[in-house]
Write a protein that holds these residues in place. Structure first.
Motif, PDB file in Angstrom:
ATOM      1  N   LEU A  97       0.015  10.825 -26.095  1.00  0.00           N
ATOM      2  CA  LEU A  97      -0.787  11.119 -27.285  1.00  0.00           C
ATOM      3  C   LEU A  97      -2.195  11.572 -26.906  1.00  0.00           C
ATOM      4  CD1 LEU A  97       0.244   8.174 -29.648  1.00  0.00           C
ATOM      5  CD2 LEU A  97       1.480  10.263 -29.037  1.00  0.00           C
ATOM      6  N   ASP A  98      -2.385  11.919 -25.640  1.00  0.00           N
ATOM      7  CA  ASP A  98      -3.697  12.364 -25.169  1.00  0.00           C
ATOM      8  C   ASP A  98      -4.126  13.667 -25.824  1.00  0.00           C
ATOM      9  OD1 ASP A  98      -4.839  10.716 -22.804  1.00  0.00           O
ATOM     10  OD2 ASP A  98      -2.697  10.837 -22.375  1.00  0.00           O
ATOM     11  N   THR A  99      -5.429  13.794 -26.046  1.00  0.00           N
ATOM     12  CA  THR A  99      -6.004  15.075 -26.462  1.00  0.00           C
ATOM     13  C   THR A  99      -6.639  15.788 -25.269  1.00  0.00           C
ATOM     14  OG1 THR A  99      -8.041  13.937 -27.104  1.00  0.00           O
ATOM     15  CG2 THR A  99      -6.409  14.331 -28.832  1.00  0.00           C
ATOM     16  N   ASP A 100      -7.034  15.012 -24.256  1.00  0.00           N
ATOM     17  CA  ASP A 100      -7.573  15.582 -23.021  1.00  0.00           C
ATOM     18  C   ASP A 100      -6.392  15.846 -22.084  1.00  0.00           C
ATOM     19  OD1 ASP A 100      -8.724  16.147 -20.571  1.00  0.00           O
ATOM     20  OD2 ASP A 100     -10.309  14.641 -20.756  1.00  0.00           O
ATOM     21  N   LEU A 101      -5.861  17.060 -22.139  1.00  0.00           N
ATOM     22  CA  LEU A 101      -4.649  17.368 -21.382  1.00  0.00           C
ATOM     23  C   LEU A 101      -4.893  17.443 -19.883  1.00  0.00           C
ATOM     24  CD1 LEU A 101      -2.917  19.966 -23.729  1.00  0.00           C
ATOM     25  CD2 LEU A 101      -2.625  17.488 -23.604  1.00  0.00           C
ATOM     26  N   THR A 102      -6.102  17.770 -19.471  1.00  0.00           N
ATOM     27  CA  THR A 102      -6.412  17.780 -18.036  1.00  0.00           C
ATOM     28  C   THR A 102      -6.332  16.365 -17.475  1.00  0.00           C
ATOM     29  OG1 THR A 102      -7.846  19.717 -18.271  1.00  0.00           O
ATOM     30  CG2 THR A 102      -8.149  18.348 -16.304  1.00  0.00           C
ATOM     31  N   ARG A 103      -6.903  15.429 -18.200  1.00  0.00           N
ATOM     32  CA  ARG A 103      -6.834  14.027 -17.781  1.00  0.00           C
ATOM     33  C   ARG A 103      -5.381  13.558 -17.738  1.00  0.00           C
ATOM     34  NH1 ARG A 103      -9.845   8.927 -20.845  1.00  0.00           N
ATOM     35  NH2 ARG A 103      -8.797   7.256 -19.687  1.00  0.00           N
ATOM     36  N   TRP A 104      -4.607  13.968 -18.725  1.00  0.00           N
ATOM     37  CA  TRP A 104      -3.184  13.605 -18.781  1.00  0.00           C
ATOM     38  C   TRP A 104      -2.444  14.136 -17.551  1.00  0.00           C
ATOM     39  CZ3 TRP A 104       0.592  17.548 -20.484  1.00  0.00           C
ATOM     40  CH2 TRP A 104       1.906  17.074 -20.492  1.00  0.00           C
ATOM     41  N   GLU A 105      -2.632  15.424 -17.252  1.00  0.00           N
ATOM     42  CA  GLU A 105      -1.945  16.025 -16.107  1.00  0.00           C
ATOM     43  C   GLU A 105      -2.365  15.357 -14.798  1.00  0.00           C
ATOM     44  OE1 GLU A 105      -2.205  20.274 -16.004  1.00  0.00           O
ATOM     45  OE2 GLU A 105      -1.927  20.469 -18.173  1.00  0.00           O
ATOM     46  N   ASN A 106      -3.665  15.083 -14.664  1.00  0.00           N
ATOM     47  CA  ASN A 106      -4.150  14.442 -13.439  1.00  0.00           C
ATOM     48  C   ASN A 106      -3.568  13.040 -13.280  1.00  0.00           C
ATOM     49  OD1 ASN A 106      -5.692  16.675 -12.799  1.00  0.00           O
ATOM     50  ND2 ASN A 106      -7.579  15.844 -13.667  1.00  0.00           N
ATOM     51  N   THR A 107      -3.483  12.314 -14.387  1.00  0.00           N
ATOM     52  CA  THR A 107      -2.970  10.941 -14.332  1.00  0.00           C
ATOM     53  C   THR A 107      -1.503  10.922 -13.919  1.00  0.00           C
ATOM     54  OG1 THR A 107      -4.535  10.197 -16.025  1.00  0.00           O
ATOM     55  CG2 THR A 107      -2.576   8.830 -15.672  1.00  0.00           C
ATOM     56  N   ILE A 108      -0.721  11.854 -14.445  1.00  0.00           N
ATOM     57  CA  ILE A 108       0.700  11.930 -14.082  1.00  0.00           C
ATOM     58  C   ILE A 108       0.855  12.080 -12.570  1.00  0.00           C
ATOM     59  CG2 ILE A 108       2.783  13.351 -14.238  1.00  0.00           C
ATOM     60  CD1 ILE A 108       1.908  14.050 -17.105  1.00  0.00           C
ATOM     61  N   ALA A 128       3.573  16.267 -23.949  1.00  0.00           N
ATOM     62  CA  ALA A 128       2.382  15.866 -24.697  1.00  0.00           C
ATOM     63  C   ALA A 128       2.528  16.225 -26.166  1.00  0.00           C
ATOM     64  CB  ALA A 128       1.138  16.532 -24.122  1.00  0.00           C
ATOM     65  N   GLN A 129       2.144  15.290 -27.012  1.00  0.00           N
ATOM     66  CA  GLN A 129       2.179  15.537 -28.450  1.00  0.00           C
ATOM     67  C   GLN A 129       1.319  16.738 -28.811  1.00  0.00           C
ATOM     68  OE1 GLN A 129       0.279  12.500 -30.733  1.00  0.00           O
ATOM     69  NE2 GLN A 129       0.939  13.271 -32.701  1.00  0.00           N
ATOM     70  N   LYS A 130       0.154  16.870 -28.155  1.00  0.00           N
ATOM     71  CA  LYS A 130      -0.768  17.959 -28.487  1.00  0.00           C
ATOM     72  C   LYS A 130      -0.158  19.319 -28.196  1.00  0.00           C
ATOM     73  CE  LYS A 130      -5.569  19.424 -28.040  1.00  0.00           C
ATOM     74  NZ  LYS A 130      -6.878  19.211 -27.387  1.00  0.00           N
ATOM     75  N   LYS A 131       0.826  19.369 -27.316  1.00  0.00           N
ATOM     76  CA  LYS A 131       1.490  20.631 -27.003  1.00  0.00           C
ATOM     77  C   LYS A 131       2.632  20.924 -27.977  1.00  0.00           C
ATOM     78  CE  LYS A 131       0.595  21.084 -22.030  1.00  0.00           C
ATOM     79  NZ  LYS A 131       0.421  22.542 -21.948  1.00  0.00           N
ATOM     80  N   GLY A 132       2.755  20.087 -29.014  1.00  0.00           N
ATOM     81  CA  GLY A 132       3.862  20.251 -29.956  1.00  0.00           C
ATOM     82  C   GLY A 132       3.570  21.179 -31.111  1.00  0.00           C
TER      83      GLY A 132
END
Length: 347
Positions: free
Chosen positions: A276-287, A298-302
């Motif tokens: 449910l992240d809005t910061d997709l860079t942070r999401w990708e880095n965390t993965i 990501a929900q934001k990519k939906g």
């Protein structure tokens, strides 16, 4: 109810074709800043400028009372929620306990009294109440919800109390929700707040243990669309996991997810992680940093689609274990409970 309608009608008639509401009071923004009156969907209803003494003064015309809020242009300050209705609406003060205190018109006066009662209950829960058990205090709170809704079945304040409080006690029972909603007057039944409660209750029923899962698709970091159904099927047990990098409890679950995936993936276990992240860079880095080597979308990519609504997810972490037959067999398996369940079904 008669007094409420009479007051609203009187204010409307006195407006003589002009503005039938005013909003005045102190709002915590610097002098000269713009302030906006916004509907729940962020539609701008009115705008003004903060005065030198940090007060605001807005006016306009309203035909149907509704819950709205004041905010600055970037929505970065504390919003002042209020019921927009005919009359002189006053912002009294900002209270850290329950936000801005608003009064002066029937619905806002009722909300003020309700908030004060809720604060008193919160005080009891924090400090304890001699001679009263926790269960007794909670029972009193639930009785307050019921009384308040019963007294306001013909207005949006009643819809707000139901949606925000009473609904939480019956949301897992769609028939009870349906029966309660039927008690509201037809005009209030059509309000988006009550429609939201109805939809959430139906989603809860659809996502209950024993029900077939609901398919949907979102995009991964590479922009590829991946359907949940692409992972399900014979021999596969799939964990649908809702999470976010900013959610500490979610991140605390990652080691357990990794261990379960490493242990059971070869036996047919899959994870479909929905961020449910809005910061997709942070999401990708965390993965990458956490070694989350399962399917992540990501929900934001939906494209505006909200998969949480399909599964009545109101808080995270939240997960659903889907069997090879496509049925939800367990929900919210946390920590070692996930491994224990997988060991049971993947013998």
């Amino acid at each position: 109810m008669k007094n409420l309608l009479t007051a609203a009608l009187a204010a409307l008639l006195c407006s003589c074709g002009g503005a039938n509401y005013t909003i005045t009071g102190r709002y915590e923004l610097p002098p000269g800043d713009s302030v906006y009156l916004l509907a729940s969907d962020n539609t701008v209803l009115a705008a003004g400028v903060v005065n030198a003494d940090t007060t605001v003064s807005l006016q306009g015309t309203v035909t149907t009372p509704d819950l709205v809020f004041l905010a600055n242009a970037k929505r970065t300050n504390h919003p002042a929620w209020l019921f927009l209705e005919p009359g002189k609406i006053r912002i009294e003060k900002y209270d850290p306990a329950f936000g801005y205190v608003v009064c002066g018109t029937p619905l806002n006066d009722r909300k003020k009294a309700f908030d004060e009662a809720m604060y008193a209950f919160g005080d009891k829960l924090r400090k304890g109440s001699p001679g009263q058990s926790l269960q007794a205090i909670l029972a009193e709170m639930n009785a307050l919800y019921t009384r308040t809704v019963d007294a306001n079945l013909d207005n949006v304040f009643g819809a707000w109390v139901f949606n925000s409080y009473e609904f939480q006690n019956i949301k897992d029972n769609p028939e009870k929700v349906k029966a309660r909603l039927a008690q509201f007057t037809p005009g209030i039944q059509a309000h988006p707040m009550l429609k939201k409660s109805q939809d959430a209750s139906q989603a809860t029923a659809r996502s209950a243990v024993g029900q077939p899962y609901t398919d949907f698709s979102c995009k991964n970091a590479a922009g590829e669309t991946i359907a949940l159904s692409s992972l399900t099927g014979p021999g596969r047990w799939v964990l649908l996991d809702f999470w976010a990098t900013w959610c500490t409890p979610c991140m605390n679950e990652v080691p357990h997810l990794k261990k379960a995936y490493e242990t059971f993936h070869a036996k047919g276990f899959e994870i479909y992680g929905v961020s449910l992240d809005t910061d997709l860079t942070r999401w990708e880095n965390t993965i990458g940093e956490q070694g989350m080597n399962w399917i992540n979308v990501a929900q934001k990519k939906g494209g505006g689609f909200d998969p949480t609504a399909l599964y009545a997810v109101s808080s995270i972490p939240a997960n659903f274990l889907i069997s090879p037959e496509g049925k939800i067999v367990a929900k919210n398996l946390r920590g070692e409970h996930l491994e224990e369940k997988l060991a049971e079904v993947l013998k």
